[in-house]
Design an enzyme around this catalytic site. Structure first.
Site, short mmCIF file in Angstrom:
data_model
loop_
_atom_site.label_atom_id
_atom_site.label_comp_id
_atom_site.label_asym_id
_atom_site.label_seq_id
_atom_site.Cartn_x
_atom_site.Cartn_y
_atom_site.Cartn_z
NE ARG A 257 -3.94 -2.32 2.36
CZ ARG A 257 -5.00 -2.57 3.05
NH1 ARG A 257 -4.73 -1.65 4.12
NH2 ARG A 257 -5.61 -3.28 3.00
NE ARG A 272 -1.73 5.63 8.81
CZ ARG A 272 -2.76 5.41 8.65
NH1 ARG A 272 -3.16 4.88 6.89
NH2 ARG A 272 -3.65 5.03 10.04
CD GLU A 344 -8.77 -1.23 10.60
OE1 GLU A 344 -9.34 -2.50 9.26
OE2 GLU A 344 -9.61 -0.07 10.03
CB SER A 347 -11.93 -4.54 9.17
OG SER A 347 -10.76 -4.79 7.78
NE ARG A 384 -2.65 -1.74 11.52
CZ ARG A 384 -3.18 -0.23 11.11
NH1 ARG A 384 -4.15 -0.22 11.28
NH2 ARG A 384 -2.34 0.43 10.09
#
Length: 420
Positions: A257, A272, A344, A347, A384
């Site tokens: 990403r 991140r 988070e 999800s 993460r």
């Protein structure tokens, strides 16, 4: 893509969904107008083609002296049919483009609003407390020789890292724990490609407003995937599949990403980053059971949270914070002690038939009619997760207690000690 019949028959539902997401509901009117033009173009084409066929048949029955005039008419009609066909093609393209701007219909009960308007569904476990000042995950990772950010930046630039030694093994242990759980639940493991064609990336809905998050290899015309959801969604593209029982796949892949627009956010450590590993669940199901399947995916994610001994909460994400393909999304957020907040970790999304319409993935209903399947996804492990795990299970001397569920994957290791 949304159901065109709902767009035509219940446009107010579509407008309400767009408003809840914070999107411009004028996209609905634009799509309706394009649909009207498309249908008019199709009617015109079919009328001209029927007339052309009728005149062509008449030539064989006509008197000799009538044929030249009929032939001239058929030739003229042939040109009109070609033009009408071109207009249909253009109108179809216009409608597809217009309809693609409408995101999936938000499910009933999803909170309206943006990122901060979520609803907390549950909070589980005890918040970790310390009789010392806790270290953040990067400091712990460096103490145990598990994370090397400096050399990651040297080799690849900012927001890249090396996991080394016990850090790499710990990530692998989390992934293996998740994989074994998925296999126990009947998932089929896939190691998918991490480069996909534009039509697959477009079909999953990742080339909308967040397209700048995706890496593109322009010379090859391929995209690097930010989640194996993309490749798994394309696995059955243009197929008719049997979903009498849900088809459950779990993809293990490296993900990429660009994190565009996130300058200054979470720049410390591995929260991140541009590259990470991920274990992703993906399900094809009959739309009638999609909601129940969504709850099952959440249940397996919670199993992982509990197995790792993490304090977490589950939130119902607000409409304005949903991805374009999701009708509903649950986030599972773990407590990060040094940030004194929930972050988070994973999800799960119910994308209903939105992706399947774009990718032409169908099943046969009891009446034999083909219709789009429902697709769902959810992360079962990712890099993460090390953040919450290291911070939650740290001790004053910089060591880390290994959760019991991970010990079999680390040769029985109970405590990770700092390097000398």
């Amino acid at each position: 893509m949304i159901d065109v019949q709902i767009l035509r028959d219940q446009p107010e539902i579509v407008r309400a969904s767009q408003r809840a997401r914070g999107n411009d509901e004028a996209t609905v009117d634009a799509a309706l107008a394009a649909d009207t033009r498309r249908r008019e173009a199709i009617r015109n084409f079919e009328t001209l083609r029927a007339e052309q066929n009728a005149r062509s048949k008449a030539i064989g029955k006509a008197a000799k002296e009538e044929r030249p005039a009929l032939l001239a008419e058929v030739k003229e009609l042939s040109e009109q049919v070609k033009q009408a066909q071109a207009e249909v093609t253009a109108a179809e393209s216009e409608f597809t483009t217009a309809a693609a701007r409408i995101e999936n219909l938000v499910a009933d009960g999803v909170p309206a609003g943006g990122e901060d308007n979520f609803t907390v569904l549950k909070t589980v476990g005890e918040r970790p407390t310390f009789d010392f000042t806790p270290r953040d995950h990067l400091e712990i990772g460096e103490l145990i020789g598990g994370i090397d950010m400096a050399r990651g930046a040297k080799v690849s630039g900012s927001r890249f890292h090396f996991l080394r030694g016990i850090g790499a093994r710990l990530e692998l242990a989390i992934m293996q724990l998740g994989l074994n759980k998925a296999l126990e639940e009947g998932f089929v493991m896939l190691t998918p490609p991490t480069l996909v064609k534009p039509e697959i990336m477009q079909g999953t809905g990742f080339l909308g407003e967040h397209a700048d998050e995706v890496y593109l290899l322009e010379r090859q015309d391929l995209y690097l995937t930010g989640t194996s959801e993309v490749a798994l969604a394309g696995y059955h593209a243009d197929e008719i599949i049997d979903v009498t029982e849900p088809l459950r796949y779990v993809g293990w892949s490296t993900c990429y990403r660009s994190e565009a627009g996130s300058a200054g956010k979470d720049t410390r450590g591995i929260i991140r980053v541009h590259q990470f590993n991920k274990l992703e669940m993906f399900v094809y199901a009959d739309p009638e059971i999609a909601q129940a399947e969504h709850e099952r995916l959440l249940g397996w994610q919670e199993w992982m949270m509990n197995a790792l001994g993490l304090h977490y909460r589950v939130i119902d994400t607000a409409a304005g914070d949903l991805g374009s393909s999701a009708a509903r999304k649950y986030d599972v957020e773990a407590w990060v002690p040094t940030q004194e907040t929930f972050r988070e970790l994973t999800s799960t999304s119910n994308c209903t038939t939105f992706q399947a319409r774009r990718l032409n993935t169908r099943f046969r209903s009891e009446g034999g009619r083909t219709q789009p399947v429902a697709t769902l996804n959810g992360t079962l492990a990712t890099t993460r997760w090390l953040v919450a795990l290291l911070e939650t299970h740290q001790r004053a001397d910089g060591s880390v207690v290994v959760p019991e569920a991970l010990r079999p994957y680390l040769g029985g290791l109970e405590v990770i000690e700092p390097e000398a």
